[in-house]
Enzyme design. Structure first.
Site, PDB file in Angstrom:
ATOM      1  N   ARG A   1       4.578 -10.185 -14.748  1.00  0.00           N
ATOM      2  CA  ARG A   1       4.855  -8.739 -14.639  1.00  0.00           C
ATOM      3  C   ARG A   1       4.766  -8.392 -13.166  1.00  0.00           C
ATOM      4  O   ARG A   1       3.684  -8.457 -12.574  1.00  0.00           O
ATOM      5  CB  ARG A   1       3.811  -7.962 -15.449  1.00  0.00           C
ATOM      6  CG  ARG A   1       4.019  -6.459 -15.481  1.00  0.00           C
ATOM      7  CD  ARG A   1       3.285  -5.739 -14.396  1.00  0.00           C
ATOM      8  NE  ARG A   1       3.354  -4.289 -14.626  1.00  0.00           N
ATOM      9  CZ  ARG A   1       3.110  -3.380 -13.710  1.00  0.00           C
ATOM     10  NH1 ARG A   1       2.807  -3.733 -12.484  1.00  0.00           N
ATOM     11  NH2 ARG A   1       3.171  -2.100 -13.993  1.00  0.00           N
TER      12      ARG A   1
ATOM     13  N   THR B   1       4.778  -5.982  -9.797  1.00  0.00           N
ATOM     14  CA  THR B   1       4.250  -4.661  -9.472  1.00  0.00           C
ATOM     15  C   THR B   1       5.216  -3.569  -9.905  1.00  0.00           C
ATOM     16  O   THR B   1       6.404  -3.602  -9.564  1.00  0.00           O
ATOM     17  CB  THR B   1       4.024  -4.561  -7.952  1.00  0.00           C
ATOM     18  OG1 THR B   1       3.155  -5.623  -7.537  1.00  0.00           O
ATOM     19  CG2 THR B   1       3.401  -3.223  -7.582  1.00  0.00           C
ATOM     20  N   GLU B   2       4.704  -2.594 -10.649  1.00  0.00           N
ATOM     21  CA  GLU B   2       5.479  -1.420 -11.093  1.00  0.00           C
ATOM     22  C   GLU B   2       6.728  -1.792 -11.880  1.00  0.00           C
ATOM     23  O   GLU B   2       7.701  -1.046 -11.910  1.00  0.00           O
ATOM     24  CB  GLU B   2       5.854  -0.541  -9.888  1.00  0.00           C
ATOM     25  CG  GLU B   2       4.726  -0.244  -8.919  1.00  0.00           C
ATOM     26  CD  GLU B   2       3.600   0.586  -9.518  1.00  0.00           C
ATOM     27  OE1 GLU B   2       3.728   1.029 -10.686  1.00  0.00           O
ATOM     28  OE2 GLU B   2       2.587   0.791  -8.831  1.00  0.00           O
ATOM     29  N   LEU B   3       6.684  -2.979 -12.547  1.00  0.00           N
ATOM     30  CA  LEU B   3       7.841  -3.499 -13.290  1.00  0.00           C
ATOM     31  C   LEU B   3       9.091  -3.633 -12.420  1.00  0.00           C
ATOM     32  O   LEU B   3      10.215  -3.610 -12.919  1.00  0.00           O
ATOM     33  CB  LEU B   3       8.167  -2.638 -14.525  1.00  0.00           C
ATOM     34  CG  LEU B   3       7.146  -2.624 -15.674  1.00  0.00           C
ATOM     35  CD1 LEU B   3       7.728  -1.920 -16.890  1.00  0.00           C
ATOM     36  CD2 LEU B   3       6.682  -4.026 -16.052  1.00  0.00           C
ATOM     37  N   ILE B   4       8.906  -3.772 -11.102  1.00  0.00           N
ATOM     38  CA  ILE B   4      10.049  -3.934 -10.201  1.00  0.00           C
ATOM     39  C   ILE B   4      10.734  -5.272 -10.489  1.00  0.00           C
ATOM     40  O   ILE B   4      10.087  -6.319 -10.543  1.00  0.00           O
ATOM     41  CB  ILE B   4       9.604  -3.845  -8.732  1.00  0.00           C
ATOM     42  CG1 ILE B   4       9.144  -2.411  -8.409  1.00  0.00           C
ATOM     43  CG2 ILE B   4      10.729  -4.266  -7.789  1.00  0.00           C
ATOM     44  CD1 ILE B   4       8.516  -2.256  -7.044  1.00  0.00           C
TER      45      ILE B   4
END
Length: 403
Positions: free
Chosen positions: A144, A146-149
């Site tokens: 996953r 960061t922040e779903l980026i």
């Protein structure tokens, strides 16, 4: 297979203390220990401890049928060790049940995937090692960012590291007519499966649950299960991704959020044909229906689901560029305090606080920020960065041993 995949993000940044221009060159400690401890302890009482206890009850009650996943940032792991060992122990007990999956991410919840493959890989490895250390040798299989980026190229980087799946946002502008309730594959490496957040159903819980002006207020388990049952039968996976602080922090206990979660599994088991699965189970058991093409990075933030929560305005871009200009120099320095600060200064939250959006998204940014304005956040961060630059410049690089 009709299944629900619950994933929770657990993260707290190391917040900077007020740092004046006159502190540059004089004070080399940047972190607001008092504020950071208070935030963790408050969130522990409101969210982490009661919600962990609730999940443990559900795991025992349904004997292997109820499962969830967490991504726990390295900055949160560090703060749990320092300020909340009781919270860390409760997470360890959850993972020990075998019904809770842990995901990997970058250690410091950074945006390195957008700037430096080398730094990204290093932070992922550091997070792997820390998870293994704290959770009895546990090795995550799904990533996953960061922040779903996510983008095609970021997915390819993650596939190179050996992961079999990655989570991201089911952004409307990427999906078009497609549904997020399928498993897709990375367009550059089809061995990497991509799980997409169902943002409507996720946000019904995470953001709209206590909104009395919402047309569907109040949200009940019966209503939520009816929405699940209305999903076409061929759509097999519903990914419900949200911040863990949804429970008790963003949605306070008196909204009924804990009771909703306590009774949701029973309602799903009794009135639908859905089960619960972890991300790795979904990746292993559900075939991809095709490639998902994401040429430009997406995220799970704000209405645009792009990078503008962290990058794009002059403040954010200046801070981001100045930080990563030092990467090569920092890598040659052995000083553990410089290495620690280098990592913590990369945390995405610092750039989030500099966002100058207005209207509804702006209010969300203000809610999370310890600063009065984005300009205050920028000035404070740049003062700290100026001092850090001096330290890096003055530090002696590590000598390479002769072959």
């Amino acid at each position: 297979m009709r299944t629900i995949c619950f994933y929770f993000q657990v993260h707290q940044p190391f917040r900077l203390k007020p740092y004046r221009f006159f502190d540059i060159g004089e004070d080399h400690y940047y972190w607001d220990d008092f504020l950071n401890r208070n935030v963790i302890r408050k969130a522990a009482q409101r969210c982490y401890l009661p919600m962990n206890a609730l999940l443990m009850d559900l795991i025992h009650q349904y004997k292997g049928k109820f499962k969830v996943a967490f991504s726990i940032s390295g900055t949160f792991l560090d703060q749990m060790e320092a300020y909340a060992p009781d919270v860390l122990e409760s997470f360890q007990k959850l993972v020990a049940t075998g019904q809770v999956e842990l995901l990997n991410e970058t250690y410091t919840h950074s945006l390195a995937a957008l700037k430096s493959k080398e730094e990204f890989n290093g932070l992922v490895k550091k997070h792997q090692d820390r998870i293994k250390e704290l959770f009895n040798g546990y090795t995550p299989k799904v990533f996953r960012n960061t922040e779903l980026i996510y983008s095609d190229s970021i997915g390819a980087m993650v596939a190179e590291l050996g992961y079999k799946g990655i989570l991201t946002e089911g952004a409307k502008h990427i999906l078009g007519w497609k549904s997020p309730n399928y498993v897709y594959s990375n367009s550059q490496d089809t061995n990497l499966k991509v799980l997409l957040k169902n943002f409507r159903l996720s946000d019904d819980i995470a953001f709209r649950f206590s909104n009395k002006t919402w047309a569907d207020y109040p949200l009940t388990t019966d209503k939520f299960v009816a929405w699940l049952n209305a999903i076409p039968k061929e759509e097999q996976v519903v990914n419900l991704f949200m911040d863990y602080e949804t429970f008790g922090e963003h949605q306070w206990a008196d909204t009924g959020i804990f009771e909703f979660m306590r009774h949701l599994p029973e309602a799903i088991f009794k009135h639908s044909n859905f089960s619960f699965s972890t991300p790795s189970e979904v990746v292993d058991q559900v075939p991809a229906v095709g490639k998902i093409h994401v040429p430009i990075p997406i995220s799970w933030a704000d209405e645009e689901r792009d990078l503008t929560a962290w990058l794009g305005n002059d403040l954010q871009d200046e801070a981001f560029d100045r930080l990563y200009e030092m990467e090569k120099q920092v890598k040659g320095i052995k000083d553990p305090e410089i290495q620690r600060d280098w990592g913590y200064l990369q945390t995405s939250d610092h750039f989030y606080y500099m966002c100058t959006k207005f209207f509804s998204d702006g209010s969300v940014h203000q809610y999370f920020s310890p600063y009065d304005t984005p300009y205050d956040a920028f000035i404070n961060y740049m003062n700290v960065l100026s001092d850090f630059m001096l330290r890096v410049k003055e530090a002696k690089p590590e000598k390479k041993s002769k072959a």
